[in-house]
Scaffold this motif. Structure first.
Motif: not given
Length: 258
Positions: A95-96, A104, A107, A110, A119
């Motif tokens: 995701v990063s 992120w 969001q 999240y 995360e």
């Protein structure tokens, strides 16, 4: 992890009896190679997340709450949005890699899904046409390293191929379990099938059996027709399901969940 280990993992996973056993064993292998809090299998019917199913946890069962939440947030979650927009870029990613960590964490998706998808996430998605499905490794403590991403890249083709194989094999389970041999292969075709299971190409099969490549190709055509498939991997797997070939046991000490 080198090429030989990837092949060995693929071989072990290909010996499992059905799709459920395969996915459970694949989860175990992923968590062995890339430590994480969980490895989830996620799939949906279309780009809008219709019929989304999420399988996770030690029991590796359908999580109905997460399935419903993912369906609700599918079009707003960064990962499925990115996968839909980059359908031909199926390299495993974090995701990063697609959104800054701070953004992120801001969001809504999240916060709503972090109870099951924390995360740090590493996605391994198969290539088209299997567009709306993926393995997701998730952990809270730290992000996945570049080395772990490389491991995922090495495993991705194996997982994609085996996932497709088990999907296609599923209709054969009732035939295999009934013991009703529908294949009706000749002795020569069984010989070709055995050589196929040993990984021999057509030319080597011909040398082993003392027949021409043209004859080998004709036998393979008959084998594929009788087994209802179009390639050697599926043919060998179906033959093992039907009891036409022995099932190769995993190496001593290897444990797969049932």
């Amino acid at each position: 992890m080198d090429f030989d280990e990837v092949v060995a993992i693929g071989s072990r996973l290909s010996q499992l009896p059905d799709r459920t056993a395969y996915r459970r064993a694949a989860r175990e292998q992923l968590l062995r190679l890339v430590p994480a809090d969980d490895a989830l299998w996620i799939q949906a019917a279309d780009q809008f997340g219709s019929g989304c199913v999420a399988i996770r946890g030690d029991r590796f069962a359908i999580d109905r709450q997460l399935s419903g939440d993912l369906t609700r947030y599918w079009t707003r979650h960064v990962t499925p949005r990115w996968q839909t927009a980059h359908v031909h870029e199926r390299t495993p990613f974090r995701v990063s890699d697609i959104i800054a960590p701070r953004r992120w964490r801001e969001q809504e998706t999240y916060h709503e899904l972090k109870y099951a998808m924390p995360e740090h996430q590493l996605n391994i998605a198969p290539p088209p046409p299997a567009r709306f499905r993926c393995w997701m490794l998730a952990r809270r403590a730290s992000d996945f390293t570049d080395a772990e991403v490389e491991l995922a890249i090495g495993l991705a083709p194996v997982l994609a191929t085996l996932g497709l194989m088990y999907d296609r094999l599923e209709p054969w389970q009732e035939v295999a379990q009934s013991g009703n041999n529908q294949a009706d292969l000749t002795a020569r075709e069984l010989g070709v099938l055995g050589a196929l299971a040993d990984g021999l190409p057509a030319r080597a099969i011909g040398r082993r059996l003392g027949i021409s490549m043209r004859t080998v190709d004709k036998h393979l055509e008959h084998i594929y027709r009788k087994l209802g498939c179009r390639d050697r991997l599926i043919a060998v797997a179906i033959a093992r399901q039907l009891g036409l070939l022995p099932v190769i046991p995993p190496p001593a000490g290897t444990q797969f969940p049932v």
